[in-house]
Design a protein around this motif. Structure first.
Motif, PDB file in Angstrom:
ATOM      1  N   TYR A 130       0.831  -1.208   0.000  1.00 14.08           N
ATOM      2  CA  TYR A 130       0.000   0.000   0.000  1.00 14.08           C
ATOM      3  C   TYR A 130       0.865   1.258   0.000  1.00 14.08           C
ATOM      4  CZ  TYR A 130      -3.856   3.075   1.569  1.00 14.08           C
ATOM      5  OH  TYR A 130      -4.811   4.059   1.685  1.00 14.08           O
ATOM      6  N   HIS A 131       1.980   1.214   0.726  1.00 15.50           N
ATOM      7  CA  HIS A 131       2.857   2.382   0.852  1.00 15.50           C
ATOM      8  C   HIS A 131       4.077   2.298  -0.069  1.00 15.50           C
ATOM      9  CE1 HIS A 131       0.667   4.020   4.275  1.00 15.50           C
ATOM     10  NE2 HIS A 131       0.696   2.833   4.849  1.00 15.50           N
ATOM     11  N   GLN A 132       4.033   1.428  -1.078  1.00 15.98           N
ATOM     12  CA  GLN A 132       5.237   1.159  -1.870  1.00 15.98           C
ATOM     13  C   GLN A 132       5.817   2.415  -2.523  1.00 15.98           C
ATOM     14  OE1 GLN A 132       6.644  -2.103  -1.889  1.00 15.98           O
ATOM     15  NE2 GLN A 132       8.321  -0.713  -2.404  1.00 15.98           N
ATOM     16  N   GLU A 133       4.954   3.276  -3.041  1.00 10.19           N
ATOM     17  CA  GLU A 133       5.447   4.488  -3.708  1.00 10.19           C
ATOM     18  C   GLU A 133       6.256   5.347  -2.734  1.00 10.19           C
ATOM     19  OE1 GLU A 133       3.780   8.447  -6.082  1.00 10.19           O
ATOM     20  OE2 GLU A 133       2.394   6.831  -5.569  1.00 10.19           O
ATOM     21  N   ALA A 134       5.741   5.546  -1.535  1.00  7.34           N
ATOM     22  CA  ALA A 134       6.463   6.342  -0.533  1.00  7.34           C
ATOM     23  C   ALA A 134       7.748   5.641  -0.114  1.00  7.34           C
ATOM     24  CB  ALA A 134       5.567   6.593   0.682  1.00  7.34           C
ATOM     25  N   LEU A 135       7.683   4.334   0.079  1.00  8.57           N
ATOM     26  CA  LEU A 135       8.870   3.584   0.500  1.00  8.57           C
ATOM     27  C   LEU A 135       9.969   3.655  -0.552  1.00  8.57           C
ATOM     28  CD1 LEU A 135       7.155   0.428   2.062  1.00  8.57           C
ATOM     29  CD2 LEU A 135       8.260   2.299   3.303  1.00  8.57           C
ATOM     30  N   ASP A 136       9.591   3.624  -1.821  1.00 15.17           N
ATOM     31  CA  ASP A 136      10.581   3.727  -2.892  1.00 15.17           C
ATOM     32  C   ASP A 136      11.297   5.076  -2.850  1.00 15.17           C
ATOM     33  OD1 ASP A 136       9.971   1.198  -3.805  1.00 15.17           O
ATOM     34  OD2 ASP A 136       8.659   1.885  -5.439  1.00 15.17           O
ATOM     35  N   LYS A 137      10.553   6.129  -2.528  1.00 17.79           N
ATOM     36  CA  LYS A 137      11.147   7.474  -2.505  1.00 17.79           C
ATOM     37  C   LYS A 137      12.135   7.656  -1.359  1.00 17.79           C
ATOM     38  CE  LYS A 137       7.270   9.916  -4.694  1.00 17.79           C
ATOM     39  NZ  LYS A 137       6.195  10.915  -4.497  1.00 17.79           N
ATOM     40  N   ILE A 138      11.909   6.937  -0.253  1.00 17.49           N
ATOM     41  CA  ILE A 138      12.782   7.158   0.914  1.00 17.49           C
ATOM     42  C   ILE A 138      13.774   6.018   1.116  1.00 17.49           C
ATOM     43  CG2 ILE A 138      11.137   8.654   2.097  1.00 17.49           C
ATOM     44  CD1 ILE A 138      10.194   6.408   3.763  1.00 17.49           C
ATOM     45  N   ALA A 139      13.788   5.068   0.181  1.00 13.77           N
ATOM     46  CA  ALA A 139      14.716   3.937   0.309  1.00 13.77           C
ATOM     47  C   ALA A 139      16.157   4.426   0.400  1.00 13.77           C
ATOM     48  CB  ALA A 139      14.563   3.011  -0.890  1.00 13.77           C
ATOM     49  N   GLY A 140      16.896   3.900   1.360  1.00  9.41           N
ATOM     50  CA  GLY A 140      18.306   4.231   1.512  1.00  9.41           C
ATOM     51  C   GLY A 140      18.586   5.534   2.232  1.00  9.41           C
ATOM     52  N   GLN A 141      17.548   6.285   2.594  1.00 12.73           N
ATOM     53  CA  GLN A 141      17.736   7.573   3.265  1.00 12.73           C
ATOM     54  C   GLN A 141      17.836   7.380   4.780  1.00 12.73           C
ATOM     55  OE1 GLN A 141      18.187  10.292   1.594  1.00 12.73           O
ATOM     56  NE2 GLN A 141      17.275   9.907  -0.413  1.00 12.73           N
TER      57      GLN A 141
END
Length: 329
Positions: free
Chosen positions: A212-223
């Motif tokens: 459900y939150h994949q789009e947000a998780l992709d944006k903050i991955a590795g941060q």
């Protein structure tokens, strides 16, 4: 004889005479373990801190215990605790290197320990009022599934092609000795912010909340996140777990000596989406609670009802650098 899954919910046996994991008889005064492991309580000086139960009664962290045979503790619980404790000492990279199933087992044991104590308190309270203990069938269903999967600790259980949980882990720029713990037992959601990381687990969703939150998780991955950013992500997961409207179902097979658990499709026969509609005002109320340390009020958070305040993303949806955030002192 093949291994047998134990269910305390069949006869609703939550006495201190039965091991929480196996149902074996125990010595109720000697064979008990801490719900919050001793290493965690010692590290963050939790033993005598208050812990509020659902019936509004107060306990301390050290009051919360589980009946457990000495053998189960020695063979299964202690090795897991030792591995998790060592990883937590090592911080984000060491926790990231752990098998996710072990983090699930560890968080599941802790959350189930709280459930066990809540059920005990509820039974005691209702019996003192001359009433039968009453709990919704949907909640029993969730608790029973969690307990079944927790037995992957001591039984040859494998999850066939799925993970029963969503798990996200982020590096977080935490203050020294911070202990940020939250749980919601109705939605089976757990989070912990300690050392240099933050961990969120939805324990009974077959990965639906992470998707459900994949789009947000992709944006903050590795941060590396500022604590206020992690708590915003936390609020998003706790709210979506509330919106998740399915009770996962499973088929269980015994193949030779292995118990195989297979997830049935979450969609089932219903045409409804898996999640109810996201309401920004309700989300804002959740976020207000998660941002208490920074003093933001609901009116500020939803000043623009279409776009609640965010420290994760700017107006065009790009990730905000945590080091550049301007926050109240």
């Amino acid at each position: 004889m093949p291994a047998q899954i134990y269910s305390p919910f069949t006869n609703f046996n939550f006495s201190n005479n039965k091991c929480f994991l196996t149902g074996q008889n125990v010595n109720p005064t000697e064979e008990r373990i801490q719900v919050f492991p001793q290493w965690l309580m010692s590290r963050y000086e939790l033993e005598d801190k208050p812990f509020k139960l659902l019936d509004e009664s107060m306990a301390t962290y050290k009051d919360l215990k589980l009946p457990c045979t000495a053998e189960v503790n020695e063979r299964y619980i202690e090795p897991l605790e030792n591995e998790i404790a060592a990883a937590f000492d090592g911080g984000y990279e060491a926790v990231k290197a752990l098998d996710e199933n072990k983090l699930f087992q560890w968080a599941g044991k802790l959350l189930y320990g709280i459930i066990f104590n809540e059920v005990q308190a509820g039974i005691k309270l209702q019996h003192s009022q001359g009433e039968e203990f009453n709990i919704s069938q949907s909640i029993i269903h969730k608790f029973n599934n969690l307990h079944m999967m927790l037995q992957s600790l001591n039984l040859p259980i494998e999850f066939d092609g799925f993970k029963p949980y969503s798990l996200v882990l982020f590096k977080v720029d935490n203050a020294d000795n911070v202990f940020g713990y939250r749980d919601e037992i109705n939605t089976m959601t757990f989070s912990l912010r300690v050392n240099d990381f933050g961990l969120i687990i939805c324990l009974q969703d077959n990965g639906a909340n992470a998707r459900y939150h994949q789009e947000a998780l992709d944006k903050i991955a590795g941060q590396t996140l500022h604590p206020i950013q992690f708590e915003e992500l936390n609020a998003r997961f706790f709210y979506s777990a509330y919106l998740f409207n399915r009770l996962p179902e499973y088929d269980i097979f015994t193949i030779e000596d292995t118990i195989s658990i297979e997830a049935l499709p979450l969609r089932g026969t219903s045409s409804k989406p898996l999640f109810d509609d996201w309401m920004n005002k309700t989300y804002g109320q959740v976020l207000e609670n998660f941002w208490k340390n920074w003093g933001f009020l609901l009116l500020e958070i939803i000043r623009n009802p279409e776009k609640p305040m965010s420290f994760l993303f700017d107006a065009d949806g790009s990730f905000k650098n945590g080091n550049a955030l301007e926050l109240p002192k």
